[in-house]
Design an enzyme around this catalytic site. Structure first.
Site, short mmCIF file in Angstrom:
data_model
loop_
_atom_site.label_atom_id
_atom_site.label_comp_id
_atom_site.label_asym_id
_atom_site.label_seq_id
_atom_site.Cartn_x
_atom_site.Cartn_y
_atom_site.Cartn_z
N LYS A 1 0.86 -1.19 0.00
CA LYS A 1 0.00 0.00 0.00
C LYS A 1 0.90 1.24 0.00
O LYS A 1 1.48 1.59 1.01
CB LYS A 1 -0.93 0.05 1.22
N GLU B 1 10.06 1.67 10.24
CA GLU B 1 11.02 2.75 9.96
C GLU B 1 10.25 4.05 10.19
O GLU B 1 9.42 4.43 9.36
CB GLU B 1 11.51 2.67 8.51
N CYS C 1 13.41 11.44 6.64
CA CYS C 1 13.41 11.03 8.04
C CYS C 1 14.78 11.21 8.68
O CYS C 1 14.89 11.30 9.89
CB CYS C 1 12.98 9.57 8.13
N GLU D 1 9.91 16.69 14.93
CA GLU D 1 10.42 16.61 13.56
C GLU D 1 9.73 17.71 12.72
O GLU D 1 8.50 17.77 12.68
CB GLU D 1 10.03 15.22 13.03
#
Ligand code: NAP
Length: 480
Positions: free
Chosen positions: A173, A248, A282, A384
């Protein structure tokens, strides 16, 4: 306008409802394609196909699996430009970066084409002389792979290549913003000769598809890349059927520049970690710790370098930095800058924000921005940002900066710049992060283990470690 289809059991199909969702160009806000919208029923059919295909694929000789992966590598490289164009259109990154990502994505097929042949077991000396102990490594089964929008090709192949090498079958997906690059990769896998049902693609509402994948007992493994928040939710859902998970997740990378660093190298490192993909990676640095004595000089050199970088549509030849993915991201980055400035930070460079899109759905550009005087109560020092903002903090000693860098729940990547070999080793060992770049702002590569500690994830992708995630260990005790 082209309507892209789902890929289930080797067929390109529409969803039962024949509904589509729009795919938007983040540089303009205009719709550039439509993707068939799947739900739980289509996902179940994709799992049916993957479970059926697993019976043969899991016992296909490894060299044959490897040959298909090798062909997939070649096809991706032959079609690099075309896939990069599809990626720039739906993701916004500059075309030259997109081409780099396709090559990186292809490298996982190249690497795992070889690794497929090297899934070795073990024999262990028994303490009983009439017994023999063998350890087999076998594919885990059907894999659910869920990927994010920031690397629409590489996050797909980093999961699919080792899964297929191990003998697993996959239901993928991709992110709703970037399904078309994934569709292109499926088409190339088909062309490479992958048997029907071995990979399947469903796209649509994440909750419905995610739940269908997590509930199904035939799915033995979840491999997910995305936010920590969604990762935690999926981990809970996967617990109901005790699936193996690799996650992750988000990061909050520190970059530490010591006074004995080569400053030009550090500036280039900062650009590489922070401005690739407009800061939407990331492993982007979110906290720049610069030793006090060199902080002004670092800011000056970095600002000079930023002046040479052009913000714009990824299709323009000289664009270095593209747009943010959408309005939500734009508002978040804007909020991080405004919050810091309100709480006393200093704007050193940039800060320009503009919306040039034809619609509210895209065209959000943020100038690379340097802010100094960051303190702990500013959102940017704990969350973040996912945008081109460079927050500068200063430090006096090595001990102090290690404590500060580790003071986070994230543990994905960290960078340090120093010309001292002893310090690079000492600090690398003390940092609680899965990936350390020493004088290196671009550590990712197919041969090495990529992944995080703490709330940045579980498991590793890439290299021999990436293959482990898709294997079961079986011990056979044989009495003679
Ligand atoms: P996200 O919102 O977590 O989405 C990632 C994927 O999960 C998408 O396919 C999304 O589908 C799907 N998803 C969302 N909610 C779900 C649910 N309830 N059930 C099942 N699937 C669900 O993350 P993102 O904004 O796309 O990506 C940015 C994040 O990814 C950042 O935090 C970044 O640090 C992280 N990231 C980590 C790595 C790494 O290797 N550690 C690499 C790249 C990115 P929809 O698109 O349909 O919502």
């Amino acid at each position: 306008m082209k309507g892209h289809r789902l890929y289930i059991d080797g067929e390109w199909v529409l969803s039962d409802s024949e509904a589509f969702f729009d795919v938007v160009n983040p540089s303009t806000g205009l719709v550039i394609g439509r993707m068939s919208k799947a739900g739980a029923d289509e996902t179940k059919r994709a799992i049916d196909a993957a479970a059926e295909a697993y019976k043969k694929w899991s016992v296909t000789p490894p060299n044959e699996r490897g040959a298909i992966l090798r062909r997939a590598y070649e096809l991706l490289m032959e079609n690099k430009r075309e896939i990069a164009e599809a990626m720039t259109l739906e993701q916004g990154k500059p075309l030259k970066e997109a081409e780099g990502e396709v090559a990186y994505a292809a490298s996982f097929f190249e690497w795992y084409a070889e690794e497929a042949k090297r899934i070795y077991g073990e024999t262990i000396p028994s303490w009983y002389m009439n017994k023999r102990i063998m350890v087999l490594r076998q594919p885990i089964g059907v894999v659910a792979a869920i990927t994010p929008w920031n690397f629409p090709a590489a996050m797909v192949t980093r999961k699919i290549a080792p899964a297929l090498a191990a003998g697993c079958t996959v239901v993928l997906k991709p992110a709703t913003q970037t399904p078309i690059t994934a569709v292109r990769i499926m088409a190339l896998l088909e062309q490479a000769g992958l048997p029907k049902g071995v990979v399947n693609l469903v796209a649509g509402p994440a909750n419905d598809i995610g739940e269908a994948l997590m509930k199904d007992t035939r799915v033995k493994k979840l491999t997910f890349t995305g936010s920590t928040e969604v990762g935690k939710l999926l981990m809970q859902q996967a617990a109901s059927t005790v699936k193996k998970v690799s996650l992750e997740l988000g990061g909050h990378a520190p970059m530490v520049v010591f006074e004995d660093a080569d400053l030009d190298k550090a500036v280039e490192g900062a650009i590489a970690t922070k401005l690739r993909n407009c800061g939407q990676t990331c492993i982007s640095t979110n906290r720049f710790y610069i030793q006090e004595s060199i902080s002004q000089e670092f800011i000056k050199r970095l600002a000079e370098r930023l002046k040479t970088m052009k913000l714009g549509d990824g299709f323009e030849e000289d664009t270095d930095i593209g747009p943010l993915i959408d309005n939500k991201s734009y508002l978040k980055v804007k909020h991080h800058i405004e919050d810091a400035l309100k709480k006393g930070a200093v704007l050193e460079y940039g800060g320009g924000l503009k919306h040039v899109g034809a619609t509210e759905n895209g065209g959000y550009f943020i100038e690379p921005t340097i802010i100094s005087g960051i303190c702990k109560d500013m959102i940017i020092s704990t969350e973040e940002t996912f945008g081109p903002v460079i927050p500068i903090l200063t430090f006096k000693t090595e001990e102090e900066v290690i404590l500060a860098a580790n003071d986070t729940n994230y543990g994905l990547a960290a960078y340090l710049f120093t010309e001292s070999l002893a310090r690079s080793m000492r600090v690398s060992e003390a940092l609680e992060f899965g990936i350390i770049g020493v004088n290196d702002g671009r550590p990712s590569t197919a041969q090495a283990p990529f992944g995080g500690m703490k709330e940045s994830g579980i498991g590793r992708e890439g290299g021999k470690y990436g293959l482990e995630e898709f294997l079961e260990t079986k011990f056979i005790s044989m009495a003679l």
